[in-house]
Design an enzyme around this catalytic site. Structure first.
Site, PDB file in Angstrom:
ATOM      1  N   GLU A   1     -10.925 -16.534  14.790  1.00 13.78           N
ATOM      2  CA  GLU A   1     -11.941 -15.580  15.265  1.00 13.78           C
ATOM      3  C   GLU A   1     -13.332 -15.958  14.734  1.00 13.78           C
ATOM      4  OE1 GLU A   1     -11.799 -12.553  17.375  1.00 13.78           O
ATOM      5  OE2 GLU A   1     -10.209 -13.890  18.019  1.00 13.78           O
TER       6      GLU A   1
ATOM      7  N   ARG B   1       0.844  -1.195   0.000  1.00 13.39           N
ATOM      8  CA  ARG B   1       0.000   0.000   0.000  1.00 13.39           C
ATOM      9  C   ARG B   1       0.867   1.228   0.000  1.00 13.39           C
ATOM     10  NH1 ARG B   1      -4.428  -0.003   4.571  1.00 13.39           N
ATOM     11  NH2 ARG B   1      -2.722  -0.567   5.983  1.00 13.39           N
TER      12      ARG B   1
ATOM     13  N   TYR C   1     -14.605  -7.607  12.487  1.00 15.88           N
ATOM     14  CA  TYR C   1     -13.499  -8.310  11.802  1.00 15.88           C
ATOM     15  C   TYR C   1     -13.904  -9.746  11.485  1.00 15.88           C
ATOM     16  CZ  TYR C   1      -9.123 -11.002  11.489  1.00 15.88           C
ATOM     17  OH  TYR C   1      -8.126 -11.872  11.097  1.00 15.88           O
TER      18      TYR C   1
ATOM     19  N   LYS D   1     -14.550 -11.685   7.929  1.00 16.40           N
ATOM     20  CA  LYS D   1     -13.766 -12.874   7.557  1.00 16.40           C
ATOM     21  C   LYS D   1     -14.671 -14.086   7.287  1.00 16.40           C
ATOM     22  CE  LYS D   1      -9.254 -11.787   7.757  1.00 16.40           C
ATOM     23  NZ  LYS D   1      -8.215 -12.198   6.809  1.00 16.40           N
TER      24      LYS D   1
ATOM     25  N   THR E   1      -9.541 -17.384   9.862  1.00 16.23           N
ATOM     26  CA  THR E   1      -9.083 -17.148  11.233  1.00 16.23           C
ATOM     27  C   THR E   1      -9.913 -17.886  12.283  1.00 16.23           C
ATOM     28  OG1 THR E   1      -9.045 -15.429  12.939  1.00 16.23           O
ATOM     29  CG2 THR E   1     -10.441 -14.992  11.059  1.00 16.23           C
TER      30      THR E   1
HETATM   31  P1  NAP Z   1      -0.689  -7.818   9.726  1.00 15.86           P
HETATM   32  O1  NAP Z   1       0.692  -7.937  10.276  1.00 15.86           O
HETATM   33  O2  NAP Z   1      -1.634  -6.844  10.314  1.00 15.86           O
HETATM   34  O3  NAP Z   1      -0.533  -7.522   8.160  1.00 15.86           O
HETATM   35  C1  NAP Z   1      -1.642  -7.143   7.377  1.00 15.86           C
HETATM   36  C2  NAP Z   1      -1.165  -6.807   5.978  1.00 15.86           C
HETATM   37  O4  NAP Z   1      -2.289  -6.387   5.190  1.00 15.86           O
HETATM   38  C3  NAP Z   1      -0.142  -5.651   5.912  1.00 15.86           C
HETATM   39  O5  NAP Z   1       0.788  -5.937   4.893  1.00 15.86           O
HETATM   40  C4  NAP Z   1      -1.018  -4.465   5.498  1.00 15.86           C
HETATM   41  O6  NAP Z   1      -0.315  -3.452   4.837  1.00 15.86           O
HETATM   42  C5  NAP Z   1      -1.970  -5.167   4.530  1.00 15.86           C
HETATM   43  N1  NAP Z   1      -3.198  -4.417   4.276  1.00 15.86           N
HETATM   44  C6  NAP Z   1      -4.059  -3.889   5.177  1.00 15.86           C
HETATM   45  N2  NAP Z   1      -5.079  -3.283   4.545  1.00 15.86           N
HETATM   46  C7  NAP Z   1      -4.851  -3.412   3.211  1.00 15.86           C
HETATM   47  C8  NAP Z   1      -5.522  -2.983   2.046  1.00 15.86           C
HETATM   48  N3  NAP Z   1      -6.648  -2.260   2.110  1.00 15.86           N
HETATM   49  N4  NAP Z   1      -5.010  -3.310   0.835  1.00 15.86           N
HETATM   50  C9  NAP Z   1      -3.847  -4.005   0.752  1.00 15.86           C
HETATM   51  N5  NAP Z   1      -3.148  -4.411   1.810  1.00 15.86           N
HETATM   52  C10 NAP Z   1      -3.654  -4.133   3.037  1.00 15.86           C
HETATM   53  O7  NAP Z   1      -1.416  -9.246   9.753  1.00 15.86           O
HETATM   54  P2  NAP Z   1      -0.788 -10.709   9.937  1.00 15.86           P
HETATM   55  O8  NAP Z   1      -0.741 -11.022  11.379  1.00 15.86           O
HETATM   56  O9  NAP Z   1       0.410 -10.844   9.097  1.00 15.86           O
HETATM   57  O10 NAP Z   1      -1.970 -11.592   9.338  1.00 15.86           O
HETATM   58  C11 NAP Z   1      -2.039 -11.922   7.956  1.00 15.86           C
HETATM   59  C12 NAP Z   1      -3.453 -12.315   7.586  1.00 15.86           C
HETATM   60  O11 NAP Z   1      -3.847 -13.442   8.363  1.00 15.86           O
HETATM   61  C13 NAP Z   1      -4.511 -11.257   7.859  1.00 15.86           C
HETATM   62  O12 NAP Z   1      -5.500 -11.394   6.856  1.00 15.86           O
HETATM   63  C14 NAP Z   1      -5.085 -11.634   9.209  1.00 15.86           C
HETATM   64  O13 NAP Z   1      -6.403 -11.150   9.328  1.00 15.86           O
HETATM   65  C15 NAP Z   1      -5.030 -13.141   9.113  1.00 15.86           C
HETATM   66  N6  NAP Z   1      -4.861 -13.881  10.368  1.00 15.86           N
HETATM   67  C16 NAP Z   1      -3.866 -13.564  11.240  1.00 15.86           C
HETATM   68  C17 NAP Z   1      -3.674 -14.337  12.378  1.00 15.86           C
HETATM   69  C18 NAP Z   1      -2.560 -14.046  13.355  1.00 15.86           C
HETATM   70  O14 NAP Z   1      -2.610 -14.570  14.478  1.00 15.86           O
HETATM   71  N7  NAP Z   1      -1.535 -13.301  12.967  1.00 15.86           N
HETATM   72  C19 NAP Z   1      -4.507 -15.463  12.615  1.00 15.86           C
HETATM   73  C20 NAP Z   1      -5.496 -15.764  11.683  1.00 15.86           C
HETATM   74  C21 NAP Z   1      -5.661 -14.985  10.550  1.00 15.86           C
HETATM   75  P3  NAP Z   1       0.435  -2.241   5.659  1.00 15.86           P
HETATM   76  O15 NAP Z   1       1.766  -2.820   6.056  1.00 15.86           O
HETATM   77  O16 NAP Z   1       0.510  -1.175   4.646  1.00 15.86           O
HETATM   78  O17 NAP Z   1      -0.437  -1.923   6.833  1.00 15.86           O
HETATM   79  O1  F7E Z   2      -5.897 -10.021  21.530  1.00 18.94           O
HETATM   80  C1  F7E Z   2      -6.830  -9.429  25.029  1.00 18.94           C
HETATM   81  C2  F7E Z   2      -7.894  -9.228  23.973  1.00 18.94           C
HETATM   82  O2  F7E Z   2      -5.383  -8.327  19.782  1.00 18.94           O
HETATM   83  C3  F7E Z   2      -5.794 -11.251  22.227  1.00 18.94           C
HETATM   84  C4  F7E Z   2      -5.373 -11.098  15.178  1.00 18.94           C
HETATM   85  O3  F7E Z   2      -4.164 -11.494  14.578  1.00 18.94           O
HETATM   86  O4  F7E Z   2      -5.598 -13.226  16.250  1.00 18.94           O
HETATM   87  C5  F7E Z   2      -5.532 -11.839  16.499  1.00 18.94           C
HETATM   88  O5  F7E Z   2      -6.711 -11.377  17.145  1.00 18.94           O
HETATM   89  C6  F7E Z   2      -6.565 -11.188  23.513  1.00 18.94           C
HETATM   90  C7  F7E Z   2      -7.982 -10.635  23.394  1.00 18.94           C
HETATM   91  O6  F7E Z   2      -5.455 -10.790  19.206  1.00 18.94           O
HETATM   92  C8  F7E Z   2      -5.128  -6.258  25.509  1.00 18.94           C
HETATM   93  O7  F7E Z   2      -9.094  -8.736  24.545  1.00 18.94           O
HETATM   94  C9  F7E Z   2      -6.037  -7.773  26.747  1.00 18.94           C
HETATM   95  O8  F7E Z   2      -8.841 -11.419  24.182  1.00 18.94           O
HETATM   96  O9  F7E Z   2      -3.582  -9.935  20.504  1.00 18.94           O
HETATM   97  P1  F7E Z   2      -5.005  -9.680  20.252  1.00 18.94           P
HETATM   98  P2  F7E Z   2      -6.873 -11.347  18.733  1.00 18.94           P
HETATM   99  O10 F7E Z   2      -7.968 -10.422  19.033  1.00 18.94           O
HETATM  100  O11 F7E Z   2      -6.976 -12.736  19.271  1.00 18.94           O
HETATM  101  C10 F7E Z   2      -6.706 -13.645  15.415  1.00 18.94           C
HETATM  102  C11 F7E Z   2      -6.604 -15.133  15.226  1.00 18.94           C
HETATM  103  C12 F7E Z   2      -6.798 -12.862  14.160  1.00 18.94           C
HETATM  104  O12 F7E Z   2      -7.295 -13.370  13.150  1.00 18.94           O
HETATM  105  C13 F7E Z   2      -6.536 -11.411  14.235  1.00 18.94           C
HETATM  106  O13 F7E Z   2      -6.204 -10.891  12.944  1.00 18.94           O
HETATM  107  O14 F7E Z   2      -5.872 -10.283  24.392  1.00 18.94           O
HETATM  108  N1  F7E Z   2      -6.167  -8.191  25.462  1.00 18.94           N
HETATM  109  N2  F7E Z   2      -5.419  -6.596  26.804  1.00 18.94           N
HETATM  110  C14 F7E Z   2      -5.601  -7.278  24.660  1.00 18.94           C
HETATM  111  N3  F7E Z   2      -5.443  -7.237  23.333  1.00 18.94           N
HETATM  112  C15 F7E Z   2      -4.794  -6.172  22.797  1.00 18.94           C
HETATM  113  N4  F7E Z   2      -4.602  -6.111  21.466  1.00 18.94           N
HETATM  114  N5  F7E Z   2      -4.338  -5.137  23.607  1.00 18.94           N
HETATM  115  C16 F7E Z   2      -4.480  -5.134  24.946  1.00 18.94           C
HETATM  116  O15 F7E Z   2      -4.044  -4.202  25.628  1.00 18.94           O
END
Ligand code: NAP
Ligand code: F7E
Length: 346
Positions: free
Chosen positions: A133, A34, A155, A159, A131
């Site tokens: 989620e 982006r 979110y 998804k 995910t």
């Molecule tokens: P991340 O670090 O937040 O990276 C998201 C990426 O998407 C970044 O490169 C961001 O670009 C890009 N992006 C955001 N909005 C966009 C748009 N409108 N057009 C094009 N690119 C865009 O996420 P991640 O942890 O690597 O996760 C990767 C994918 O797996 C995501 O779809 C997330 O929802 C899903 N997911 C993550 C987890 C997890 O635990 N990490 C678990 C399950 C699913 P910028 O760098 O410019 O912001």
């Molecule tokens: O929260 C609690 C919060 O934001 C985990 C994304 O990668 O994984 C991620 O989503 C937990 C939640 O991740 C804070 O309420 C407490 O219960 O690290 P998180 P997430 O919401 O599980 C899933 C699989 C995805 O797909 C998503 O893209 O931690 N929590 N205190 C907090 N969370 C945050 N962020 N910040 C706090 O201060």
């Protein structure tokens, strides 16, 4: 001939590890980035530098999942064998603030991509970043590929659309499109506003005397946390399967945020004792009596996902995929990285 991969979200945590993995495997990798007013390529900087071994193997294209004509052009130009759709507004709490934008990118963005595939006639496999989620208010423990979904945030609802449109396009148009239902996976490249990295960075700062208190929301929620580099390997395996299909990738362990905090301090031989209840609860260092953790209700979510734990048996059986890094080791990797990294800057 090298295989060609196209990655959306290449600048994110997973995108950067996946790009590395595919380049190591000999792929030519195209990434969608982006335009941003500040530099957003820190995670792939090491792959794009001049005279890098991957110099003629990695190509970046400006694009956005909200712009379909741009996606068509990128597809025609790159003609990939494999597409990994990782781009998303990926922060659950933020999705309550910007629900419409989250749907634009996380739901409609996926259909834009799939339709671009159909319109251009490009014959590519398609991986969708689904995910855990989706399980939200869980209907079954542990969660598997057949557990009913109950999303609990804008979110997750967005998804859910993507999950189903991938399945629909697979059935309707015979596209090789698969969902990876990935449980939380973390790393030293995790965004600093996600809870694990927020903890690892702040615990390192507290130990180094750079900050006093770590403020968090719900510390009793439970997550199934794995190590991101292993999960991108799983994504690749999902697209190498004979048939398109949907797979859970997880560790089959669950831990509270509270345990993540305790384990992080343990890395520095510090013990936390908890006093008070609810928003008045405090985490105190046993050695000094200092308050180092406190609750700030601004981090509570309107609806929470209380417990996630995934059963990855199908991925193990059909893909030979298994997680290696378990909870304590993951905490150690992240905390030690942040401690060393911050110390270097002092
Ligand atoms: P991340 O670090 O937040 O990276 C998201 C990426 O998407 C970044 O490169 C961001 O670009 C890009 N992006 C955001 N909005 C966009 C748009 N409108 N057009 C094009 N690119 C865009 O996420 P991640 O942890 O690597 O996760 C990767 C994918 O797996 C995501 O779809 C997330 O929802 C899903 N997911 C993550 C987890 C997890 O635990 N990490 C678990 C399950 C699913 P910028 O760098 O410019 O912001
Ligand atoms: O929260 C609690 C919060 O934001 C985990 C994304 O990668 O994984 C991620 O989503 C937990 C939640 O991740 C804070 O309420 C407490 O219960 O690290 P998180 P997430 O919401 O599980 C899933 C699989 C995805 O797909 C998503 O893209 O931690 N929590 N205190 C907090 N969370 C945050 N962020 N910040 C706090 O201060």
């Amino acid at each position: 001939m090298s295989k060609i991969a196209l990655i959306s979200g290449i600048t994110g945590q997973d995108g950067s590890y996946l790009a590395e993995l595919l380049l190591q495997k000999g792929y030519v990798v195209h990434g969608i980035v982006r335009r941003s007013s500040s530099f957003n390529r820190a995670r792939i900087d090491h792959l794009t530098k001049d005279k890098n071994i991957y110099q003629h193997k990695l190509f970046l294209h400006y694009g956005d999942l909200t712009d379909s004509s741009n996606l068509n052009r990128i597809l025609e130009k790159t003609n990939p064998d494999e597409i990994y759709n990782l781009a998303a507004q990926s922060h659950v709490q933020v999705s309550f603030e910007i629900p419409e934008y989250s749907a634009e990118v996380d739901a409609v963005g996926t259909i834009r991509f799939l339709d671009a595939l159909r319109e251009t006639g490009v014959k590519s496999k398609f991986y969708q970043a689904s995910t855990s989620e989706l399980y939200g208010k869980v209907q079954e423990i542990p969660q598997t590929e057949t557990t009913p979904f109950y999303p609990r945030s804008p979110y997750a609802v967005a998804k859910l659309y993507s999950y189903w449109i991938v399945r629909n396009y697979r059935e309707a148009y015979n596209i090789f499109a698969s969902n990876g239902i990935l449980f939380n996976h973390e790393s030293e490249r995790r965004g600093k506003s996600f809870v694990t990295r927020k903890i690892s960075v702040n615990v390192a700062k507290i130990i180094l005397g750079l900050t006093d208190i770590l403020y968090l929301g719900n510390i009793d929620s439970k997550r199934d946390w794995g190590y991101a580099p292993e999960y991108v390997e799983g994504m690749w395996r999902i697209l190498q399967a004979k048939e398109p299909n949907d797979f859970v990738l997880s560790t089959n362990e669950t831990h509270t945020v509270r345990e993540f905090i305790e384990e992080s301090f343990k890395c520095f031989n510090e013990e936390i004792v908890w006093e008070g209840i609810g928003i008045h609860e405090k985490g105190i260092l046993k050695s000094s009596g200092k308050v180092v953790v406190a609750i700030n209700p601004m981090y509570f979510r309107p609806t929470e996902v209380d417990i996630l734990i995934g059963d990855y048996s199908k991925a193990k059986k059909k893909l030979g995929w298994e997680p290696k890094t378990k909870f304590k080791e993951l905490v150690k990797i992240m905390v030690q990285y942040d401690y060393n990294n911050i110390k270097k800057t002092l």
